[in-house]
Write a protein that holds these residues in place. Structure first.
Motif, PDB file in Angstrom:
ATOM      1  N   ILE A   1      41.942  37.113 -39.063  1.00  0.00           N
ATOM      2  CA  ILE A   1      41.283  38.184 -39.438  1.00  0.00           C
ATOM      3  C   ILE A   1      41.091  39.256 -38.573  1.00  0.00           C
ATOM      4  N   GLY A   2      40.586  38.707 -37.013  1.00  0.00           N
ATOM      5  CA  GLY A   2      40.212  39.693 -36.260  1.00  0.00           C
ATOM      6  C   GLY A   2      41.533  40.535 -35.799  1.00  0.00           C
ATOM      7  N   LYS A   3      42.815  39.939 -35.546  1.00  0.00           N
ATOM      8  CA  LYS A   3      43.802  40.819 -35.482  1.00  0.00           C
ATOM      9  C   LYS A   3      44.087  41.744 -36.557  1.00  0.00           C
ATOM     10  N   LEU A   4      43.897  41.279 -37.609  1.00  0.00           N
ATOM     11  CA  LEU A   4      44.327  42.258 -38.736  1.00  0.00           C
ATOM     12  C   LEU A   4      43.326  43.449 -38.412  1.00  0.00           C
ATOM     13  N   ARG A   5      41.918  43.153 -38.376  1.00  0.00           N
ATOM     14  CA  ARG A   5      41.267  44.322 -38.225  1.00  0.00           C
ATOM     15  C   ARG A   5      41.430  45.211 -37.007  1.00  0.00           C
ATOM     16  N   HIS A   6      41.954  44.748 -35.766  1.00  0.00           N
ATOM     17  CA  HIS A   6      42.407  45.405 -34.692  1.00  0.00           C
ATOM     18  C   HIS A   6      43.459  46.265 -35.110  1.00  0.00           C
ATOM     19  N   VAL A   7      44.598  45.816 -35.920  1.00  0.00           N
ATOM     20  CA  VAL A   7      45.638  46.586 -36.218  1.00  0.00           C
ATOM     21  C   VAL A   7      45.187  47.918 -37.220  1.00  0.00           C
ATOM     22  N   ALA A   8      44.369  47.563 -38.041  1.00  0.00           N
ATOM     23  CA  ALA A   8      43.924  48.258 -39.100  1.00  0.00           C
ATOM     24  C   ALA A   8      43.084  49.509 -38.152  1.00  0.00           C
ATOM     25  N   ASP A   9      42.139  48.969 -37.309  1.00  0.00           N
ATOM     26  CA  ASP A   9      41.286  50.007 -36.447  1.00  0.00           C
ATOM     27  C   ASP A   9      42.356  51.025 -35.634  1.00  0.00           C
ATOM     28  N   ALA A  10      43.451  50.324 -35.198  1.00  0.00           N
ATOM     29  CA  ALA A  10      44.428  51.057 -34.181  1.00  0.00           C
ATOM     30  C   ALA A  10      45.093  52.067 -34.983  1.00  0.00           C
ATOM     31  N   MET A  11      45.500  51.631 -36.375  1.00  0.00           N
ATOM     32  CA  MET A  11      46.116  52.666 -37.175  1.00  0.00           C
ATOM     33  C   MET A  11      45.390  53.976 -37.437  1.00  0.00           C
ATOM     34  N   THR A  12      44.105  53.448 -37.779  1.00  0.00           N
ATOM     35  CA  THR A  12      43.219  54.550 -38.227  1.00  0.00           C
ATOM     36  C   THR A  12      42.996  55.675 -36.792  1.00  0.00           C
ATOM     37  N   VAL A  13      42.996  55.012 -35.673  1.00  0.00           N
ATOM     38  CA  VAL A  13      42.581  56.010 -34.577  1.00  0.00           C
ATOM     39  C   VAL A  13      43.907  56.897 -34.560  1.00  0.00           C
ATOM     40  N   GLU A  14      45.205  56.278 -34.681  1.00  0.00           N
ATOM     41  CA  GLU A  14      46.288  57.105 -34.635  1.00  0.00           C
ATOM     42  C   GLU A  14      46.510  58.107 -35.733  1.00  0.00           C
ATOM     43  N   MET A  15      46.196  57.566 -36.792  1.00  0.00           N
ATOM     44  CA  MET A  15      46.314  58.600 -38.159  1.00  0.00           C
ATOM     45  C   MET A  15      45.331  59.873 -37.605  1.00  0.00           C
ATOM     46  N   HIS A  16      44.057  59.794 -37.238  1.00  0.00           N
ATOM     47  CA  HIS A  16      43.123  60.634 -37.097  1.00  0.00           C
ATOM     48  C   HIS A  16      43.570  61.518 -35.966  1.00  0.00           C
ATOM     49  N   ALA A  17      44.226  61.053 -34.821  1.00  0.00           N
ATOM     50  CA  ALA A  17      44.827  61.718 -33.826  1.00  0.00           C
ATOM     51  C   ALA A  17      45.982  62.487 -34.128  1.00  0.00           C
ATOM     52  N   GLY A  18      46.758  61.858 -34.910  1.00  0.00           N
ATOM     53  CA  GLY A  18      47.802  62.876 -35.613  1.00  0.00           C
ATOM     54  C   GLY A  18      47.575  63.903 -36.352  1.00  0.00           C
ATOM     55  N   LEU A  19      46.286  63.932 -37.054  1.00  0.00           N
ATOM     56  CA  LEU A  19      45.994  64.610 -37.904  1.00  0.00           C
ATOM     57  C   LEU A  19      45.207  65.912 -37.182  1.00  0.00           C
ATOM     58  N   ALA A  20      44.540  65.457 -36.018  1.00  0.00           N
ATOM     59  CA  ALA A  20      43.854  66.445 -35.198  1.00  0.00           C
ATOM     60  C   ALA A  20      44.921  67.426 -34.494  1.00  0.00           C
ATOM     61  N   SER A  21      45.637  67.055 -34.037  1.00  0.00           N
ATOM     62  CA  SER A  21      46.745  67.906 -33.289  1.00  0.00           C
ATOM     63  C   SER A  21      48.370  67.508 -33.366  1.00  0.00           C
ATOM     64  N   GLU A  22      49.038  68.430 -33.337  1.00  0.00           N
ATOM     65  CA  GLU A  22      50.701  68.135 -33.586  1.00  0.00           C
ATOM     66  C   GLU A  22      50.902  67.333 -32.243  1.00  0.00           C
ATOM     67  N   GLY A  23      51.630  66.319 -32.381  1.00  0.00           N
ATOM     68  CA  GLY A  23      52.260  65.445 -31.243  1.00  0.00           C
ATOM     69  C   GLY A  23      51.119  64.733 -30.845  1.00  0.00           C
ATOM     70  N   GLY A  24      49.853  64.571 -31.213  1.00  0.00           N
ATOM     71  CA  GLY A  24      48.885  63.744 -30.799  1.00  0.00           C
ATOM     72  C   GLY A  24      48.690  62.018 -31.098  1.00  0.00           C
ATOM     73  N   SER A  25      49.907  61.816 -31.850  1.00  0.00           N
ATOM     74  CA  SER A  25      49.911  60.326 -32.005  1.00  0.00           C
ATOM     75  C   SER A  25      51.307  60.028 -32.219  1.00  0.00           C
ATOM     76  N   LYS A  26      51.718  58.827 -32.213  1.00  0.00           N
ATOM     77  CA  LYS A  26      52.772  58.032 -32.319  1.00  0.00           C
ATOM     78  C   LYS A  26      53.170  58.208 -33.882  1.00  0.00           C
ATOM     79  N   LEU A  27      52.108  58.090 -34.788  1.00  0.00           N
ATOM     80  CA  LEU A  27      52.439  58.286 -36.261  1.00  0.00           C
ATOM     81  C   LEU A  27      52.528  59.606 -36.548  1.00  0.00           C
ATOM     82  N   LYS A  28      53.604  60.103 -37.265  1.00  0.00           N
ATOM     83  CA  LYS A  28      53.970  61.544 -37.678  1.00  0.00           C
ATOM     84  C   LYS A  28      52.990  61.782 -38.810  1.00  0.00           C
ATOM     85  N   MET A  29      52.056  62.615 -38.869  1.00  0.00           N
ATOM     86  CA  MET A  29      51.344  63.085 -39.962  1.00  0.00           C
ATOM     87  C   MET A  29      51.439  64.312 -40.521  1.00  0.00           C
ATOM     88  N   ILE A  30      51.499  64.535 -41.787  1.00  0.00           N
ATOM     89  CA  ILE A  30      51.560  65.897 -42.348  1.00  0.00           C
ATOM     90  C   ILE A  30      50.235  66.181 -43.050  1.00  0.00           C
TER      91      ILE A  30
END
Length: 90
Positions: A52-81
């Protein structure tokens, strides 16, 4: 075919499948294949199990990347529109 007949037919099919499963299990236990099959299932389960700890870590990392991707273009490894909802369905 009426609704009651369809429900009855489905119940008979489920009962037949359950009976067949019991017979197959008994046959496999007799032949010694049951333990081998359960060993394969346990091995597969162990290989796919994630703490469970590892799954939570992955979910938290994805959340951070999504917020960074939405905050600025090229701000994340995840492509967000960014998409805007201008009205909600009724």
């Amino acid at each position: 075919m009426g609704k009651k007949a369809a429900v009855l037919g489905a119940c008979v099919a489920v009962a037949a499948a359950a009976g067949a499963a019991v017979l197959v299990r008994k046959q496999m236990k007799k032949s010694g294949k049951w333990a081998r099959a359960m060993g394969i299932v346990r091995e597969f389960q162990d290989q796919c199990d994630s703490p469970i700890g590892k799954l939570r870590h992955v979910a938290d990392a994805m959340t951070v990347e999504m917020h960074a991707g939405l905050a600025s273009e090229g701000g994340s490894k995840l492509k967000m529109i960014i998409s805007y909802v201008d009205n909600l369905p009724t």
